[in-house]
Design an enzyme around this catalytic site. Structure first.
Site, mmCIF file in Angstrom:
data_model
loop_
_atom_site.group_PDB
_atom_site.id
_atom_site.type_symbol
_atom_site.label_atom_id
_atom_site.label_comp_id
_atom_site.label_asym_id
_atom_site.label_seq_id
_atom_site.Cartn_x
_atom_site.Cartn_y
_atom_site.Cartn_z
ATOM 1 C CB SER A 174 -0.959 -0.069 1.199
ATOM 2 O OG SER A 174 -1.976 0.884 1.057
ATOM 3 C CG ASP A 184 -6.644 -2.333 -4.037
ATOM 4 O OD1 ASP A 184 -6.980 -1.194 -3.677
ATOM 5 O OD2 ASP A 184 -5.484 -2.771 -3.914
ATOM 6 C CG HIS A 231 -6.128 -1.713 -0.301
ATOM 7 N ND1 HIS A 231 -5.115 -1.605 -1.232
ATOM 8 C CD2 HIS A 231 -5.681 -1.085 0.809
ATOM 9 C CE1 HIS A 231 -4.111 -0.929 -0.703
ATOM 10 N NE2 HIS A 231 -4.423 -0.594 0.548
#
Ligand SMILES: *[C@@H]1O[C@H](CO)[C@@H](O)[C@H](O)[C@H]1NC(C)=O
Ligand SMILES: *[C@@H]1O[C@H](CO)[C@@H](O)[C@H](O)[C@H]1NC(C)=O
Length: 408
Positions: free
Chosen positions: A191, A348, A378
């Site tokens: 991320s 995501d 995600h």
């Protein structure tokens, strides 16, 4: 008695309103994901409330509450020695697999955790568990970097911390101290940490031979660009847990030290409209209608405005900084990147950031493995252990470790 029924009905409708979300049928454990999402959303709502009453900054509350529930001390176990230390002023947690009989050098993984550049992740249970699993599974010394966070510092400080810690670790005497083979080191992150890992890798090129010391980069659903909030995955997953498009835009504005009032203009791509001269060359490097396979574009249309919000660009110039958006690097820089692993999830908003980077790296001649999960959401890779276990979390983590083990 009547009162109890009213309370029960109120509780049920609150739960239905706050917890229930229609989710795609591919998501294997929908109720678990709804509960996880409701908990995370309630922490965000609480943070905003505390901020509203002026007690503290909402990002500080978010970090405090998340850490309060899940921070772990550095505790060694049978197979991994865990130590907290400092590399060139940056807090570090090191996971060192306990010596096996043979005297060969170990491999090294520099890990940058996610959390919107806002959470002190290296000490959290989820990342602690992940790094232990990597250290054991790969027989690698894992350096988990606790870079400074929002709102204390903004771009490029998080990146500078990551860069300083990385360069410190790469020094021959430091590698020797940890018995790490200088030719078998990976940079990795998920991320916002994937954003930092990709940017550190690109920055190291500018130091001449330093990049030759990085054998691999492994990016897990990375954040790679701030210029288009209407890629097909942003459009398809804008309300998907646990990262909604609105929250991602907010994290971006905080990171680049811009005012949150610009979230709405950014969501309609007012910062990269046709009249923005800085965006002309860059638009081509992230033009998804030419970069992504047509199947994935589905029915989605590009969003490009004729006129935008000029004061946004003046006030947040970092929007065009390649150190914030590694996806817009020139092909000449991408050519020098090491072998790459990119993990992407169908559900995501950041899926296409990863897919586009994979394609641009491949076009520049870099060997890329794109590990795509049709049932992924995600953040899933850090939810692979009790009490936050998802089957796709365990699968993504196992395959990531397997790839590192086979390639590093
Ligand atoms: C985008 O920019 C246009 C032109 O300046 C403006 O009229 C519009 O309100 C902006 N959109 C948002 C959501 O701020
Ligand atoms: C993006 O690529 C498509 C297809 O190659 C092309 O038609 C379009 O003009 C490009 N858009 C921009 C803004 O470069």
């Amino acid at each position: 008695m009547k009162g109890a029924w009213v309370l029960l009905a109120a509780f049920a409708s609150f739960t239905a309103y706050y917890v229930y979300l229609p989710l795609p049928s591919a998501i294997a454990e929908p109720w678990k994901l709804m509960m996880l999402d409701a908990v995370l959303r309630s922490i965000q709502d609480l943070s905003n409330l505390v901020h509203f009453f002026g007690f503290s900054h909402h990002l500080r509350v978010l970090n405090f509450v998340s850490g309060y529930m899940s921070k772990l001390d550095a505790e060694s176990c049978d197979n991994v020695k865990v130590t907290d230390t400092v590399f060139d002023g940056v807090q570090i947690r090191i996971f060192d697999p306990i010596e096996k009989r043979d005297k060969t050098l170990k491999r090294g993984v520099i890990y940058l955790h996610g959390g919107g550049w806002t959470l002190e992740g290296a000490r959290m249970r989820t990342y602690d568990q992940l790094c232990r699993a990597v250290a054991e599974g790969v027989n690698a010394v894992v350096v988990s970097v606790e870079y400074r966070i929002l709102p204390d510092v903004h771009f490029p400080e998080q990146l500078n911390d990551a860069l300083h810690a990385t360069k410190y670790f790469l020094q021959p005497d430091v590698l020797a101290k940890w018995s790490v083979d200088p030719n078998r080191i990976a940079l990795s992150g998920d991320s916002s940490g994937g954003n930092l890992a990709a940017a550190v890798c690109q920055q190291l090129i500018q130091d001449g031979n330093a990049v030759s010391k990085i054998k691999l980069q492994a990016l897990i659903y990375p954040v790679l660009q701030v210029l288009d909030f209407n890629t097909p995955s942003y459009q398809q997953n804008m309300d998907m847990p646990i990262l909604r498009r609105f929250l991602m835009a907010k994290f971006w504005l905080h990171y680049l030290n811009g005012n949150s009032k610009y979230v709405e203009p950014m969501l309609v791509n007012n910062h990269t409209s046709f009249d923005v001269s800085q965006a002309v060359a860059l638009r081509e490097r992230l033009n998804w209608s030419s970069i992504l396979p047509s199947g994935i574009q589905k029915h989605f249309k590009p969003v490009v405005q004729t006129v935008g919000t000029p004061e946004l660009i003046q006030e947040v110039p970092a929007i065009f900084d390649v150190r914030a958006s590694p996806l817009i690097a020139e092909k000449e820089s991408l050519k020098l990147m090491p072998k790459t692993y990119i993990l992407t999830c169908e559900y995501d908003v950041l899926r296409d950031d990863g897919l586009m980077y994979a394609k641009r790296l491949e076009d520049a001649g870099v060997e890329v493995t794109n590990d795509h999960y049709e049932d992924g959401f995600h953040g899933c890779m850090i939810f692979a252990d009790w009490p936050l276990y998802f089957s796709v979390g365990a699968r993504t983590r196992d395959n990531y470790i397997k790839w590192l083990d086979e390639n590093l």
